[in-house]
Design a protein around this motif. Structure first.
Motif, PDB file in Angstrom:
ATOM      1  N   GLU A 103     -27.699 -86.315  94.003  1.00  0.00           N
ATOM      2  CA  GLU A 103     -26.692 -85.954  94.991  1.00  0.00           C
ATOM      3  C   GLU A 103     -27.413 -85.333  96.183  1.00  0.00           C
ATOM      4  O   GLU A 103     -28.287 -84.481  96.024  1.00  0.00           O
ATOM      5  CB  GLU A 103     -25.690 -84.961  94.411  1.00  0.00           C
ATOM      6  N   VAL A 104     -27.047 -85.802  97.389  1.00  0.00           N
ATOM      7  CA  VAL A 104     -27.741 -85.349  98.596  1.00  0.00           C
ATOM      8  C   VAL A 104     -26.747 -84.825  99.620  1.00  0.00           C
ATOM      9  O   VAL A 104     -25.555 -85.149  99.587  1.00  0.00           O
ATOM     10  CB  VAL A 104     -28.580 -86.484  99.234  1.00  0.00           C
ATOM     11  N   LEU A 105     -27.266 -84.030 100.544  1.00  0.00           N
ATOM     12  CA  LEU A 105     -26.500 -83.490 101.658  1.00  0.00           C
ATOM     13  C   LEU A 105     -27.035 -84.129 102.935  1.00  0.00           C
ATOM     14  O   LEU A 105     -28.252 -84.160 103.150  1.00  0.00           O
ATOM     15  CB  LEU A 105     -26.657 -81.970 101.725  1.00  0.00           C
ATOM     16  N   VAL A 106     -26.159 -84.630 103.775  1.00  0.00           N
ATOM     17  CA  VAL A 106     -26.568 -85.236 105.048  1.00  0.00           C
ATOM     18  C   VAL A 106     -26.803 -84.109 106.046  1.00  0.00           C
ATOM     19  O   VAL A 106     -25.894 -83.347 106.375  1.00  0.00           O
ATOM     20  CB  VAL A 106     -25.502 -86.212 105.576  1.00  0.00           C
ATOM     21  N   ILE A 107     -28.032 -83.999 106.515  1.00  0.00           N
ATOM     22  CA  ILE A 107     -28.401 -82.967 107.483  1.00  0.00           C
ATOM     23  C   ILE A 107     -28.080 -83.439 108.897  1.00  0.00           C
ATOM     24  O   ILE A 107     -27.505 -82.714 109.690  1.00  0.00           O
ATOM     25  CB  ILE A 107     -29.893 -82.592 107.367  1.00  0.00           C
ATOM     26  N   GLU A 108     -28.454 -84.658 109.212  1.00  0.00           N
ATOM     27  CA  GLU A 108     -28.123 -85.249 110.503  1.00  0.00           C
ATOM     28  C   GLU A 108     -28.121 -86.764 110.370  1.00  0.00           C
ATOM     29  O   GLU A 108     -28.699 -87.311 109.436  1.00  0.00           O
ATOM     30  CB  GLU A 108     -29.069 -84.783 111.612  1.00  0.00           C
ATOM     31  N   ALA A 109     -27.451 -87.417 111.299  1.00  0.00           N
ATOM     32  CA  ALA A 109     -27.393 -88.877 111.300  1.00  0.00           C
ATOM     33  C   ALA A 109     -27.451 -89.355 112.742  1.00  0.00           C
ATOM     34  O   ALA A 109     -26.696 -88.884 113.592  1.00  0.00           O
ATOM     35  CB  ALA A 109     -26.115 -89.360 110.633  1.00  0.00           C
ATOM     36  N   GLU A 110     -28.352 -90.277 112.995  1.00  0.00           N
ATOM     37  CA  GLU A 110     -28.463 -90.860 114.323  1.00  0.00           C
ATOM     38  C   GLU A 110     -29.131 -92.223 114.231  1.00  0.00           C
ATOM     39  O   GLU A 110     -29.951 -92.470 113.350  1.00  0.00           O
ATOM     40  CB  GLU A 110     -29.228 -89.940 115.280  1.00  0.00           C
ATOM     41  N   LYS A 111     -28.723 -93.112 115.101  1.00  0.00           N
ATOM     42  CA  LYS A 111     -29.271 -94.469 115.178  1.00  0.00           C
ATOM     43  C   LYS A 111     -29.158 -95.205 113.842  1.00  0.00           C
ATOM     44  O   LYS A 111     -30.039 -95.957 113.452  1.00  0.00           O
ATOM     45  CB  LYS A 111     -30.716 -94.451 115.664  1.00  0.00           C
ATOM     46  N   GLY A 112     -28.083 -94.948 113.097  1.00  0.00           N
ATOM     47  CA  GLY A 112     -27.837 -95.654 111.849  1.00  0.00           C
ATOM     48  C   GLY A 112     -28.602 -95.143 110.649  1.00  0.00           C
ATOM     49  O   GLY A 112     -28.537 -95.735 109.591  1.00  0.00           O
ATOM     50  N   ILE A 113     -29.337 -94.046 110.807  1.00  0.00           N
ATOM     51  CA  ILE A 113     -30.143 -93.507 109.703  1.00  0.00           C
ATOM     52  C   ILE A 113     -29.717 -92.060 109.439  1.00  0.00           C
ATOM     53  O   ILE A 113     -29.648 -91.244 110.357  1.00  0.00           O
ATOM     54  CB  ILE A 113     -31.642 -93.572 110.028  1.00  0.00           C
ATOM     55  N   ALA A 114     -29.459 -91.757 108.184  1.00  0.00           N
ATOM     56  CA  ALA A 114     -29.087 -90.398 107.786  1.00  0.00           C
ATOM     57  C   ALA A 114     -30.325 -89.673 107.273  1.00  0.00           C
ATOM     58  O   ALA A 114     -31.079 -90.213 106.470  1.00  0.00           O
ATOM     59  CB  ALA A 114     -28.015 -90.447 106.708  1.00  0.00           C
ATOM     60  N   LYS A 115     -30.517 -88.450 107.729  1.00  0.00           N
ATOM     61  CA  LYS A 115     -31.594 -87.596 107.215  1.00  0.00           C
ATOM     62  C   LYS A 115     -30.950 -86.681 106.177  1.00  0.00           C
ATOM     63  O   LYS A 115     -30.011 -85.945 106.495  1.00  0.00           O
ATOM     64  CB  LYS A 115     -32.229 -86.792 108.337  1.00  0.00           C
ATOM     65  N   VAL A 116     -31.464 -86.767 104.929  1.00  0.00           N
ATOM     66  CA  VAL A 116     -30.827 -86.073 103.816  1.00  0.00           C
ATOM     67  C   VAL A 116     -31.821 -85.208 103.059  1.00  0.00           C
ATOM     68  O   VAL A 116     -33.033 -85.384 103.165  1.00  0.00           O
ATOM     69  CB  VAL A 116     -30.179 -87.085 102.836  1.00  0.00           C
ATOM     70  N   MET A 117     -31.261 -84.273 102.286  1.00  0.00           N
ATOM     71  CA  MET A 117     -32.072 -83.484 101.351  1.00  0.00           C
ATOM     72  C   MET A 117     -31.246 -83.336 100.080  1.00  0.00           C
ATOM     73  O   MET A 117     -30.016 -83.420 100.116  1.00  0.00           O
ATOM     74  CB  MET A 117     -32.466 -82.130 101.933  1.00  0.00           C
ATOM     75  N   PRO A 118     -31.921 -83.159  98.950  1.00  0.00           N
ATOM     76  CA  PRO A 118     -31.181 -82.977  97.701  1.00  0.00           C
ATOM     77  C   PRO A 118     -30.198 -81.817  97.833  1.00  0.00           C
ATOM     78  O   PRO A 118     -30.507 -80.775  98.417  1.00  0.00           O
ATOM     79  CB  PRO A 118     -32.273 -82.671  96.679  1.00  0.00           C
ATOM     80  N   TYR A 119     -29.005 -81.987  97.296  1.00  0.00           N
ATOM     81  CA  TYR A 119     -27.941 -81.002  97.426  1.00  0.00           C
ATOM     82  C   TYR A 119     -28.346 -79.654  96.802  1.00  0.00           C
ATOM     83  O   TYR A 119     -28.065 -78.603  97.366  1.00  0.00           O
ATOM     84  CB  TYR A 119     -26.648 -81.525  96.797  1.00  0.00           C
ATOM     85  N   GLU A 120     -29.014 -79.707  95.665  1.00  0.00           N
ATOM     86  CA  GLU A 120     -29.443 -78.472  94.998  1.00  0.00           C
ATOM     87  C   GLU A 120     -30.401 -77.679  95.880  1.00  0.00           C
ATOM     88  O   GLU A 120     -30.315 -76.457  95.986  1.00  0.00           O
ATOM     89  CB  GLU A 120     -30.118 -78.785  93.667  1.00  0.00           C
ATOM     90  N   GLN A 121     -31.317 -78.397  96.530  1.00  0.00           N
ATOM     91  CA  GLN A 121     -32.270 -77.734  97.432  1.00  0.00           C
ATOM     92  C   GLN A 121     -31.550 -77.125  98.628  1.00  0.00           C
ATOM     93  O   GLN A 121     -31.853 -76.009  99.040  1.00  0.00           O
ATOM     94  CB  GLN A 121     -33.324 -78.731  97.897  1.00  0.00           C
ATOM     95  N   ALA A 122     -30.581 -77.821  99.178  1.00  0.00           N
ATOM     96  CA  ALA A 122     -29.816 -77.318 100.322  1.00  0.00           C
ATOM     97  C   ALA A 122     -28.990 -76.105  99.932  1.00  0.00           C
ATOM     98  O   ALA A 122     -28.868 -75.153 100.705  1.00  0.00           O
ATOM     99  CB  ALA A 122     -28.914 -78.414 100.876  1.00  0.00           C
ATOM    100  N   ALA A 123     -28.446 -76.092  98.699  1.00  0.00           N
ATOM    101  CA  ALA A 123     -27.652 -74.960  98.237  1.00  0.00           C
ATOM    102  C   ALA A 123     -28.522 -73.711  98.099  1.00  0.00           C
ATOM    103  O   ALA A 123     -28.070 -72.595  98.356  1.00  0.00           O
ATOM    104  CB  ALA A 123     -26.968 -75.307  96.922  1.00  0.00           C
ATOM    105  N   ARG A 124     -29.769 -73.886  97.674  1.00  0.00           N
ATOM    106  CA  ARG A 124     -30.678 -72.749  97.531  1.00  0.00           C
ATOM    107  C   ARG A 124     -31.048 -72.142  98.874  1.00  0.00           C
ATOM    108  O   ARG A 124     -31.295 -70.958  98.989  1.00  0.00           O
ATOM    109  CB  ARG A 124     -31.953 -73.171  96.796  1.00  0.00           C
TER     110      ARG A 124
END
Length: 175
Positions: A152-173
């Motif tokens: 499960e991932v969290l979308v940090i930003e999206a531009e030009k058709g590409i989403a930059k993501v990080m694992p949700y657990e890491q983002a929660a920490r």
């Protein structure tokens, strides 16, 4: 009664055929005509003229009412039918079409699941659930770390058709 040397029923029938064909043509190439602006709606104009011609032809052919009354009744009835077409068909279609669209900035902060693993220095794919369906996007790792399939991932930003993501657990920490 005659107008321009033709009976009114012939003129109404000719108008019905002409405006019916123009309506069909507009359905096929209508996107080109959308540049006319918002003040002129070809769909409503053509539907009004088609309804007017059809009502006029039917009343001229089937009744012996005065031609002026027939034209007035045809105009009123086609105005009502065109208004109903606008309110009950065209407006709902236009709003439904807009509600299915999204812009990439709307994806920021949403969660999704990795469906194709994301390598540390490459591209993968995520699936973001939504109300109107799922959105599949190409994704890269925000921190350049490997993100395996099913994470499960969290979308940090999206531009030009590409989403930059990080694992949700890491983002929660981090928060």
């Amino acid at each position: 009664m005659e107008l321009f040397g033709y009976s009114l029923s012939t003129l109404y029938l000719g108008g019905l055929i002409l405006f019916g064909c123009l309506t069909l043509l507009y359905v096929l190439i209508g996107d080109v005509m959308e540049a006319a602006g918002e003040w002129f709606n070809p769909t409503l104009t053509l539907s009004f003229l088609t309804f007017f011609s059809a009502a006029g032809y039917l009343m001229e052919s089937l009744t012996s009412i005065n031609s002026g009354v027939i034209a007035a009744v045809s105009a009123v009835s086609s105005g009502l039918l065109s208004a109903m077409l606008h309110v009950f068909v065209l407006v709902p279609i236009a709003t439904a079409e807009e509600s299915l669209a999204y812009i990439e900035s709307d994806l920021r902060g949403r969660t999704g699941k990795v469906i194709t693993g994301i390598p540390a220095d490459g591209f993968g794919e995520i699936l973001i659930p939504g109300i109107s369906g799922h959105i599949s996007k190409t994704a890269v790792s925000y921190n350049n770390v490997l993100i395996p399939q099913g994470t499960e991932v969290l979308v940090i930003e999206a531009e030009k058709g590409i989403a930059k993501v990080m694992p949700y657990e890491q983002a929660a920490r981090l928060s």
